[in-house]
Design an enzyme around this catalytic site. Structure first.
Site, PDB file in Angstrom:
ATOM      1  CG  ASP A  68      -0.414   0.096   2.642  1.00 14.22           C
ATOM      2  OD1 ASP A  68       0.982   0.509   2.550  1.00 14.22           O
ATOM      3  OD2 ASP A  68      -0.949   0.168   3.510  1.00 14.22           O
ATOM      4  CG  ASN A  78      -7.176  10.650  -0.100  1.00  9.86           C
ATOM      5  OD1 ASN A  78      -6.951  11.245  -1.245  1.00  9.86           O
ATOM      6  ND2 ASN A  78      -7.451   9.318   0.275  1.00  9.86           N
ATOM      7  CG  ASP A  86      -9.618   9.344  -6.661  1.00  6.12           C
ATOM      8  OD1 ASP A  86      -9.648   8.604  -5.775  1.00  6.12           O
ATOM      9  OD2 ASP A  86     -10.876   9.738  -7.016  1.00  6.12           O
ATOM     10  CD  GLU A  88      -4.531   3.355   1.760  1.00  7.59           C
ATOM     11  OE1 GLU A  88      -4.227   3.560   2.904  1.00  7.59           O
ATOM     12  OE2 GLU A  88      -5.847   3.242   1.517  1.00  7.59           O
TER      13      GLU A  88
END
Length: 387
Positions: free
Chosen positions: A267, A275, A284, A310
């Site tokens: 990840d 974010n 994104d 993620e």
């Protein structure tokens, strides 16, 4: 009424009557020659001939020229009227039949479906859509080099294909299968997909009506839906459900052939901070860019999927933990060196697990997940192999 055979033929060409009544003896051109010339331009017109001849040679020649009725002299008026009525009735029947044929042809040619009539040997007829698809109006041209309609099918997995025979039609006729899906190439070199159905003609052995319904748009929509069902809509890598299918298949394969495979779970480090700082749209973009980079580095046989958020997972066939470690390190370095819009640099942490006989999918993922979180605890941006 004409004065001689030549004038009679000119009048016939001008007025095209339904019934022709002629004597055998005429000047310039006799009756038999007139009939021969009339038949050269019209095979259906009714012809009544009056004659005093009664020899067999005359009747044989008259029959060869297609005379419909003979009236011997002296003329029996009742028989003459009967012959005339029969000729008119026959002419009306043929006109009605021709009209029905035109109706049928118009209906068939109006259809967007490709329609053809064929027997066990070759094509007999086809509609306008069929002719337009192949860009050929004449049956003889369409048959050139291709004896069977199946010779036009494109060989491709997922579509019916057979060459050099028409026996497959019986399966449609007998309803042992409901339809066939075939692919054919149009005149414009466009590949089109058709649903193929067939039926036989009543009381006519060995002749078939075959209908090709264009389902190209439906096929494309089906592929799009299949893509959506197996891919993550954002990153376009496999989704978790599809990965699970590959996962089960690979375990069965390695158990059967005693080979190896590994998984890599990873990840993005501090992704929540990305974010929170830049917004989910930027987050994104990072996910999309990351997946593009990873996908380019993997082999065709490797299975890459979004595991959630993620977090991502890679299945590496025929790869032990050393090989998976080498790949994970290469991916880690690739991500570390990359630059992402707005964000700059990001890093990833990796957990690796090699399959062991009897291990379940859940156990394998759990061990990879434990290795991943160990990488997190030890400072992130690193690869840990499950022991």
């Amino acid at each position: 009424m004409s004065k001689n055979g030549e004038e009679a033929f000119e009048l016939f060409l001008s007025f095209r009557p339904d019934v022709v009544i002629t004597d055998i003896k005429m000047s310039v051109m006799n009756g038999l020659e007139l009939i021969r010339r009339i038949r050269s331009v019209d095979e259906k017109v009714q012809i009544i001939i009056t004659t005093a001849y009664d020899d067999n040679d005359f009747f044989i020649r008259a029959i060869e020229y297609g005379v419909n009725h003979f009236i011997l002299k002296p003329i029996d008026h009742e028989k003459f009227l009967q012959s005339l009525q029969q000729s008119i009735y026959q002419s009306l029947l043929e006109k009605e039949l021709e009209k029905q044929k035109q109706y049928t042809r118009t209906i068939i040619d109006f259809q967007e479906n490709l329609i053809c009539i064929m027997n066990d040997e070759y094509l007999l007829d086809f509609n306008l859509s069929f002719a337009n698809f192949f860009g050929i109006k004449e049956i003889a041209k369409l048959r050139e080099g291709k004896r069977h309609i199946s010779d036009y099918f494109v060989e491709e997995p997922g579509y019916f294909y057979v060459k050099g025979q028409n026996e497959w039609i019986r399966s449609l006729i007998d309803r042992t299968i409901d339809f066939l899906k075939v692919k054919m190439l149009s005149q414009q070199k466009e590949e089109k997909v058709f649903l193929l159905k067939a039926t036989s003609f009543p009381h006519e052995q060995g002749s078939y009506l075959v209908v090709f319904t264009d389902i190209t748009a439906l096929e494309e929509e089906s592929r799009r839906n299949e893509f959506l069902a197996m891919k993550d809509p954002l990153t376009k890598v496999y989704n978790r459900l599809k990965f699970d299918e590959f996962f089960s298949r690979e375990i069965n394969r390695v158990n059967r052939y005693k080979s190896k495979f590994s998984i890599i779970l990873f990840d993005i480090d501090y992704f929540k901070k990305i974010n929170d700082t830049y917004g989910h749209d930027v987050g994104d973009c990072v996910l999309v860019r990351l997946c593009e980079m990873i996908q380019q580095r993997l082999r065709d046989c490797d299975i890459f999927a979004r595991w959630g958020g993620e977090e991502f997972i890679i299945l590496t066939p025929a790869t032990d933990k050393k090989g998976a470690l080498h790949l994970a390190e290469a991916l880690r370095a690739l991500v570390e060196k990359a630059t992402f819009p707005m964000v700059g640099h990001v890093t990833c942490s990796f957990g690796v697990c090699e399959y062991e006989e009897g291990m379940s999918k859940e156990k394998m993922v759990k061990r990879a997940d434990e290795a991943l979180y160990k990488a997190k605890r030890e400072g992130r941006n690193r690869v840990i192999v499950s022991e």
